[in-house]
Design a protein around this motif. Structure first.
Motif, PDB file in Angstrom:
ATOM      1  N   ALA A 100      78.135 -13.147  66.595  1.00 41.71           N
ATOM      2  CA  ALA A 100      76.994 -13.730  65.868  1.00 41.71           C
ATOM      3  C   ALA A 100      77.076 -13.388  64.472  1.00 41.71           C
ATOM      4  O   ALA A 100      77.940 -12.974  63.985  1.00 41.71           O
ATOM      5  CB  ALA A 100      75.918 -12.655  66.332  1.00 41.71           C
ATOM      6  N   ASN A 160      68.402  -9.547  65.679  1.00 40.61           N
ATOM      7  CA  ASN A 160      69.395 -10.733  65.087  1.00 40.61           C
ATOM      8  C   ASN A 160      70.643 -11.219  66.176  1.00 40.61           C
ATOM      9  O   ASN A 160      70.758 -12.197  66.576  1.00 40.61           O
ATOM     10  CB  ASN A 160      70.208 -10.595  63.885  1.00 40.61           C
ATOM     11  CG  ASN A 160      70.713 -11.720  63.409  1.00 40.61           C
ATOM     12  OD1 ASN A 160      70.134 -12.739  63.076  1.00 40.61           O
ATOM     13  ND2 ASN A 160      72.341 -11.554  62.978  1.00 40.61           N
ATOM     14  N   THR A 161      71.012 -10.290  67.117  1.00 40.11           N
ATOM     15  CA  THR A 161      72.017 -10.619  67.987  1.00 40.11           C
ATOM     16  C   THR A 161      71.940 -10.356  69.402  1.00 40.11           C
ATOM     17  O   THR A 161      72.462 -10.994  70.290  1.00 40.11           O
ATOM     18  CB  THR A 161      73.277  -9.686  67.754  1.00 40.11           C
ATOM     19  OG1 THR A 161      72.976  -8.657  67.922  1.00 40.11           O
ATOM     20  CG2 THR A 161      73.909 -10.142  66.272  1.00 40.11           C
ATOM     21  N   ASP A 183      69.690 -19.084  71.040  1.00 41.06           N
ATOM     22  CA  ASP A 183      70.394 -18.801  69.706  1.00 41.06           C
ATOM     23  C   ASP A 183      69.412 -18.022  68.736  1.00 41.06           C
ATOM     24  O   ASP A 183      69.706 -18.335  67.489  1.00 41.06           O
ATOM     25  CB  ASP A 183      70.929 -20.265  69.231  1.00 41.06           C
ATOM     26  CG  ASP A 183      69.714 -21.155  69.031  1.00 41.06           C
ATOM     27  OD1 ASP A 183      68.533 -20.934  69.599  1.00 41.06           O
ATOM     28  OD2 ASP A 183      69.797 -22.158  68.256  1.00 41.06           O
ATOM     29  N   SER A 187      67.743 -15.929  66.166  1.00 46.02           N
ATOM     30  CA  SER A 187      68.298 -15.093  65.078  1.00 46.02           C
ATOM     31  C   SER A 187      67.237 -14.630  64.179  1.00 46.02           C
ATOM     32  O   SER A 187      66.102 -15.106  64.331  1.00 46.02           O
ATOM     33  CB  SER A 187      69.308 -15.756  64.119  1.00 46.02           C
ATOM     34  OG  SER A 187      68.865 -16.958  63.564  1.00 46.02           O
TER      35      SER A 187
END
Length: 177
Positions: A25, A58-59, A102, A104
């Motif tokens: 990531a 975030n991941t 996706d 983030s």
């Protein structure tokens, strides 16, 4: 005292390298970290826990969450349908990543004061999955959120959060406006 973004980015990179699967990531982006003029050991521990917590957001990597969160974690603004406790953030991340794979997060600012961390961030991604029985068509998602974390014994123990859900739901086409 303001910490340059490069220091924050290198700390995030260290977290990513330590997390294994998160290495694929994009690194957590942190624009600014603000500590009191005399940074305490509590603030250093709080920063480490917060960086792991937002690396998780975030991941989606639950190893980062486990490094961040207390077994006694309490979500003080628990949304309906989300389980209370340390499993709540993982549940929320999985559900939202089903809609926005996706996803983030960019941390705009972290402000530390003793055991407390205030974090302002931006979530981004593309709505390609399904949310509230609405199928995404790849539209861009971008909305802000703010958290107040309490860190106890070097782990996130409490979270008060607010998200710009109206913007999110408009971007998803779930509400008009």
């Amino acid at each position: 005292m303001r910490v340059p973004c490069l220091m924050a980015a290198s700390a995030a990179a260290s977290i990513i390298l330590a997390c294994g699967s998160a290495a694929l990531a994009a690194p957590l982006k942190v624009d600014e970290i603000v500590h009191s003029s005399k940074r305490s050991a509590r603030e250093t521990a709080a920063e480490k826990a917060a960086m792991h917590f937002y690396e998780f957001w975030n991941t989606g990597d639950e190893a980062s969450l486990k490094m961040a969160i207390s077994p006694n974690f309490v979500d003080r603004t628990l949304p309906p349908g989300r389980p209370q406790g340390p499993g709540g953030p993982a549940f929320a991340s999985k559900a939202f990543r089903a809609a926005v794979p996706d996803l983030s997060v960019e941390v705009r600012k972290m402000v530390f004061s003793g055991d407390y961390v205030t974090v302002h961030m931006v979530f981004r991604g593309h709505f390609t999955g399904e949310f509230a029985k609405v199928k995404g068509s790849g539209q861009t998602i971008e909305f802000i959120a703010t958290d107040l974390l309490k860190v106890t014994n070097s782990r996130v123990s409490d979270n008060w959060h607010i998200e710009d859900n109206l913007t999110l739901l408009k971007q998803m086409g779930i509400v008009s406006g």
